[in-house]
Scaffold this motif. Structure first.
Motif, PDB file in Angstrom:
ATOM      1  N   ALA A   1       1.745   8.499  -1.441  1.00  0.00           N
ATOM      2  CA  ALA A   1       0.896   9.815  -1.322  1.00  0.00           C
ATOM      3  C   ALA A   1       2.214  10.585  -2.395  1.00  0.00           C
ATOM      4  O   ALA A   1       2.551  11.070  -2.114  1.00  0.00           O
TER       5      ALA A   1
ATOM      6  N   PRO B   1       0.694  -0.906   0.033  1.00  0.00           N
ATOM      7  CA  PRO B   1      -0.440   0.258   0.255  1.00  0.00           C
ATOM      8  C   PRO B   1       0.503   1.235  -0.026  1.00  0.00           C
ATOM      9  O   PRO B   1       2.336   1.584   0.261  1.00  0.00           O
ATOM     10  N   PRO B   2       0.544   2.278  -0.319  1.00  0.00           N
ATOM     11  CA  PRO B   2       1.309   3.624  -0.118  1.00  0.00           C
ATOM     12  C   PRO B   2       1.784   4.072   0.817  1.00  0.00           C
ATOM     13  O   PRO B   2       0.996   3.525   2.264  1.00  0.00           O
ATOM     14  N   MET B   3       2.860   4.463   0.959  1.00  0.00           N
ATOM     15  CA  MET B   3       3.354   4.742   2.121  1.00  0.00           C
ATOM     16  C   MET B   3       4.492   6.006   2.310  1.00  0.00           C
ATOM     17  O   MET B   3       5.499   5.282   1.546  1.00  0.00           O
ATOM     18  N   CYS B   4       3.942   6.859   2.400  1.00  0.00           N
ATOM     19  CA  CYS B   4       4.963   8.624   2.409  1.00  0.00           C
ATOM     20  C   CYS B   4       6.611   7.731   2.919  1.00  0.00           C
ATOM     21  O   CYS B   4       6.473   7.357   4.141  1.00  0.00           O
TER      22      CYS B   4
ATOM     23  N   ALA C   1      -3.501  -6.117   1.190  1.00  0.00           N
ATOM     24  CA  ALA C   1      -2.023  -5.204   0.959  1.00  0.00           C
ATOM     25  C   ALA C   1      -1.558  -4.872   2.664  1.00  0.00           C
ATOM     26  O   ALA C   1      -2.048  -4.672   3.608  1.00  0.00           O
ATOM     27  N   LEU C   2      -0.088  -5.453   2.849  1.00  0.00           N
ATOM     28  CA  LEU C   2       0.686  -5.329   3.296  1.00  0.00           C
ATOM     29  C   LEU C   2       1.668  -3.923   3.861  1.00  0.00           C
ATOM     30  O   LEU C   2       2.143  -4.385   2.712  1.00  0.00           O
TER      31      LEU C   2
ATOM     32  N   GLN D   1      -0.116   6.453  -5.761  1.00  0.00           N
ATOM     33  CA  GLN D   1      -1.461   7.273  -5.175  1.00  0.00           C
ATOM     34  C   GLN D   1      -1.240   9.252  -5.652  1.00  0.00           C
ATOM     35  O   GLN D   1      -0.406   9.380  -5.017  1.00  0.00           O
TER      36      GLN D   1
ATOM     37  N   VAL E   1      -6.735  -4.143   3.773  1.00  0.00           N
ATOM     38  CA  VAL E   1      -5.451  -3.772   4.529  1.00  0.00           C
ATOM     39  C   VAL E   1      -5.742  -3.171   5.560  1.00  0.00           C
ATOM     40  O   VAL E   1      -6.449  -3.265   6.688  1.00  0.00           O
TER      41      VAL E   1
ATOM     42  N   HIS F   1      -7.705   8.850   4.835  1.00  0.00           N
ATOM     43  CA  HIS F   1      -7.577   9.350   6.037  1.00  0.00           C
ATOM     44  C   HIS F   1      -7.213  11.541   6.255  1.00  0.00           C
ATOM     45  O   HIS F   1      -6.293  11.448   6.525  1.00  0.00           O
TER      46      HIS F   1
ATOM     47  N   ARG G   1      -8.334   4.912  -2.863  1.00  0.00           N
ATOM     48  CA  ARG G   1      -8.676   4.399  -1.356  1.00  0.00           C
ATOM     49  C   ARG G   1     -10.005   5.423  -0.916  1.00  0.00           C
ATOM     50  O   ARG G   1     -10.015   6.108  -0.592  1.00  0.00           O
TER      51      ARG G   1
ATOM     52  N   LEU H   1      -2.552  -4.309   9.423  1.00  0.00           N
ATOM     53  CA  LEU H   1      -2.606  -4.860  10.296  1.00  0.00           C
ATOM     54  C   LEU H   1      -1.996  -6.971   9.864  1.00  0.00           C
ATOM     55  O   LEU H   1      -2.662  -7.445  10.311  1.00  0.00           O
TER      56      LEU H   1
ATOM     57  N   SER I   1     -10.090   1.512   4.239  1.00  0.00           N
ATOM     58  CA  SER I   1      -9.098   1.818   5.183  1.00  0.00           C
ATOM     59  C   SER I   1     -10.279   2.237   6.291  1.00  0.00           C
ATOM     60  O   SER I   1     -11.243   1.965   5.549  1.00  0.00           O
TER      61      SER I   1
ATOM     62  N   ARG J   1       3.246  -2.173   6.754  1.00  0.00           N
ATOM     63  CA  ARG J   1       4.846  -1.756   7.976  1.00  0.00           C
ATOM     64  C   ARG J   1       4.749  -3.174   7.332  1.00  0.00           C
ATOM     65  O   ARG J   1       6.629  -3.664   7.882  1.00  0.00           O
TER      66      ARG J   1
ATOM     67  N   LEU K   1       7.865  -3.383   5.227  1.00  0.00           N
ATOM     68  CA  LEU K   1       8.591  -2.531   5.236  1.00  0.00           C
ATOM     69  C   LEU K   1      10.026  -2.913   6.465  1.00  0.00           C
ATOM     70  O   LEU K   1      11.122  -3.183   6.008  1.00  0.00           O
TER      71      LEU K   1
HETATM   72  C1  LIG Z   1       5.229   5.119   7.210  1.00  0.00           C
HETATM   73  C2  LIG Z   1       3.696   4.810   6.211  1.00  0.00           C
HETATM   74  C3  LIG Z   1       3.877   5.404   5.141  1.00  0.00           C
HETATM   75  C4  LIG Z   1       2.292   5.651   4.926  1.00  0.00           C
HETATM   76  N1  LIG Z   1       1.291   6.988   3.975  1.00  0.00           N
HETATM   77  C5  LIG Z   1       0.678   6.600   3.275  1.00  0.00           C
HETATM   78  C6  LIG Z   1       0.029   7.343   2.089  1.00  0.00           C
HETATM   79  O1  LIG Z   1       1.346   7.950   1.861  1.00  0.00           O
HETATM   80  N2  LIG Z   1      -0.990   6.969   1.181  1.00  0.00           N
HETATM   81  C7  LIG Z   1      -1.909   6.664   2.040  1.00  0.00           C
HETATM   82  O2  LIG Z   1      -2.696   6.213   2.079  1.00  0.00           O
HETATM   83  N3  LIG Z   1      -1.595   5.089   3.487  1.00  0.00           N
HETATM   84  C8  LIG Z   1       0.034   5.948   4.026  1.00  0.00           C
HETATM   85  N4  LIG Z   1      -0.062   5.137   4.891  1.00  0.00           N
HETATM   86  C9  LIG Z   1      -1.148   3.656   5.571  1.00  0.00           C
HETATM   87  C10 LIG Z   1      -0.380   2.203   4.990  1.00  0.00           C
HETATM   88  O3  LIG Z   1      -1.060   2.341   3.712  1.00  0.00           O
HETATM   89  C11 LIG Z   1      -1.681   0.995   5.405  1.00  0.00           C
HETATM   90  O4  LIG Z   1      -3.473   1.630   5.340  1.00  0.00           O
HETATM   91  C12 LIG Z   1      -0.871   1.091   6.950  1.00  0.00           C
HETATM   92  O5  LIG Z   1      -0.202   0.941   7.616  1.00  0.00           O
HETATM   93  C13 LIG Z   1      -1.655  -0.207   7.298  1.00  0.00           C
HETATM   94  O6  LIG Z   1      -2.060  -1.076   6.713  1.00  0.00           O
HETATM   95  P1  LIG Z   1      -0.142  -2.056   7.550  1.00  0.00           P
HETATM   96  O7  LIG Z   1      -1.110  -2.637   9.279  1.00  0.00           O
HETATM   97  O8  LIG Z   1      -0.178  -3.555   7.201  1.00  0.00           O
HETATM   98  O9  LIG Z   1       0.622  -1.295   7.866  1.00  0.00           O
HETATM   99  C14 LIG Z   1       1.471   5.266   5.794  1.00  0.00           C
HETATM  100  C15 LIG Z   1       1.677   4.054   6.975  1.00  0.00           C
HETATM  101  C16 LIG Z   1       2.852   3.830   7.357  1.00  0.00           C
HETATM  102  C17 LIG Z   1       3.649   2.782   7.876  1.00  0.00           C
END
Ligand SMILES: Cc1cc2nc3c(=O)[nH]c(=O)nc-3n(C[C@H](O)[C@H](O)[C@H](O)COP(=O)(O)O)c2cc1C
Length: 335
Positions: free
Chosen positions: A56, A20-23, A302-303, A98, A280, A162, A212, A282, A246, A305, A308
């Motif tokens: 994002a 999934p998208p993660m900044c 979607a996974l 995203q 998505v 979000h 999303r 955990l 989400s 963390r 990461l």
């Molecule tokens: C470091 C980090 C950055 C994230 N950035 C975004 C983002 O850019 N866009 C978004 O929709 N969600 C973002 N999220 C949320 C994740 O996409 C995801 O929905 C959330 O971490 C839950 O999934 P997980 O439990 O597998 O980590 C971010 C989460 C983390 C940990």
């Protein structure tokens, strides 16, 4: 099920595992992707992720969450992303991105939102957008979509979750507008529908379009799963192909989390609207991921963390399928 392909329009996803998208907050102030992004996303492609959704990426500088966000507001930002996309795709990964606008949760100095309401007690008060400004922002989303296509992305995801700008329009808690962009759900949905219509003029019909959503606000008077089902149904009619489900983010809220805690929302949208969904939140265990797919609670898992921590999660789940490992790593394949 994890390694069963899935087809959407012209795209065949090699498996059901999504990053999934993660900044990363690692771009230059010019919003350009760099070596960090190349290595970070490249490693997950080598690791066997079926679809990477790049973090994002701001549609305008004002829409950044931080000064180090990726951007797609200028043609100069296409090239570095394209290089990364080409590499990841060469490993069989479907590449999504995203596109986003932070609205009242931006890094400033100018914060804009549907209404002059802060994201929390200590948060800055944004300025309410005029209708002319709304029209300008809609066009920014379309231009970013055109650039995402030029960079070679297969899937486009519109960030409507979000607590960022689109979510701020959708939720009755953050949208107190009296004009046609506020009021009932139809009004609050108008901004997103206008963005989709504008994006579809630039984003090819044969490529999947995802949105999303935050399925619930976890707050009294906020968005409910019934609202999200109604929104998703409208999105499906407008040609959206995939909902990434989400929750939360509008304002601080008490949430009980645990393995797969958001899966019931993805399941409800999939069942009630008959549209492919991504679950998505955990999801870290192969067994849970398999259960979600096998019981048709979602089409993708979607996974965040977890990927990461371990970019090779997909490879490690492919026990006994050495042929699916990258050639360079095959001697290490798990039996
Ligand atoms: C470091 C980090 C950055 C994230 N950035 C975004 C983002 O850019 N866009 C978004 O929709 N969600 C973002 N999220 C949320 C994740 O996409 C995801 O929905 C959330 O971490 C839950 O999934 P997980 O439990 O597998 O980590 C971010 C989460 C983390 C940990």
């Amino acid at each position: 099920m994890l390694f069963t392909p899935f087809e959407l329009k012209s795209v065949t996803f090699p498996n059901r595992i999504v990053m999934p998208p993660m900044c990363q907050y690692s771009a230059g102030e010019d919003g350009l992707a760099n070596e960090w992004h190349f290595v970070h996303y490249g490693a997950r492609a080598v690791g066997g992720v079926g679809c990477i959704v790049v973090e994002a990426t701001a549609v305008e500088p004002r829409g950044r969450i931080s000064r180090r966000d990726l951007g797609l507001w200028d043609d100069s930002q296409i090239g570095p992303l394209q290089k990364m996309v080409d590499f990841c795709r060469s490993h069989g990964t479907v590449m999504g991105i995203q596109i986003a606008h932070a609205g009242r949760k931006g890094c400033g100095p100018e914060l804009v939102a549907p209404s002059a309401l802060p994201a929390g007690p200590e948060q800055p008060v944004p300025r309410a957008l005029s209708q002319a400004e709304i029209a300008e922002i809609v066009e920014k989303w379309a231009a970013a979509a055109r650039r995402a296509h030029q960079a070679g992305f297969d899937v486009l995801q519109i960030h409507a979750a979000h607590g960022y700008l689109i979510h701020e329009f959708l939720s009755p808690l953050s949208n107190h507008r009296q004009d046609e962009y506020g009021g009932d759900l139809r009004g609050r949905l108008r901004f997103l529908l206008e963005i989709i219509e504008a994006v579809q003029k630039e984003w090819p019909k044969e490529k999947p379009l995802s949105v999303r959503l935050s399925a619930v606000d976890h707050l009294d008077g906020g968005l409910t799963i019934e609202d999200t089902i109604a929104i998703s149904s409208e999105l499906k009619q407008r040609g959206v192909d995939l909902i990434d489900v989400s929750s939360g983010g509008l304002m601080p809220a008490p949430i009980k989390t645990g393995p797969g805690y958001q899966v019931p929302y993805a399941e409800a949208v999939r069942r009630e609207v008959s549209i492919p969904t991504i679950a998505v939140g955990l999801i870290s265990q192969v067994e849970l991921a398999e259960e979600i797919l096998l019981n048709e609670r979602a089409d993708f898992v979607a996974l965040g963390r977890e990927l990461l921590r371990n970019p090779y999660w997909p490879l490690q789940a492919m026990t006994g399928q050495a042929e699916k490992w990258p050639e360079q790593y095959r001697r290490a394949a798990l039996k």
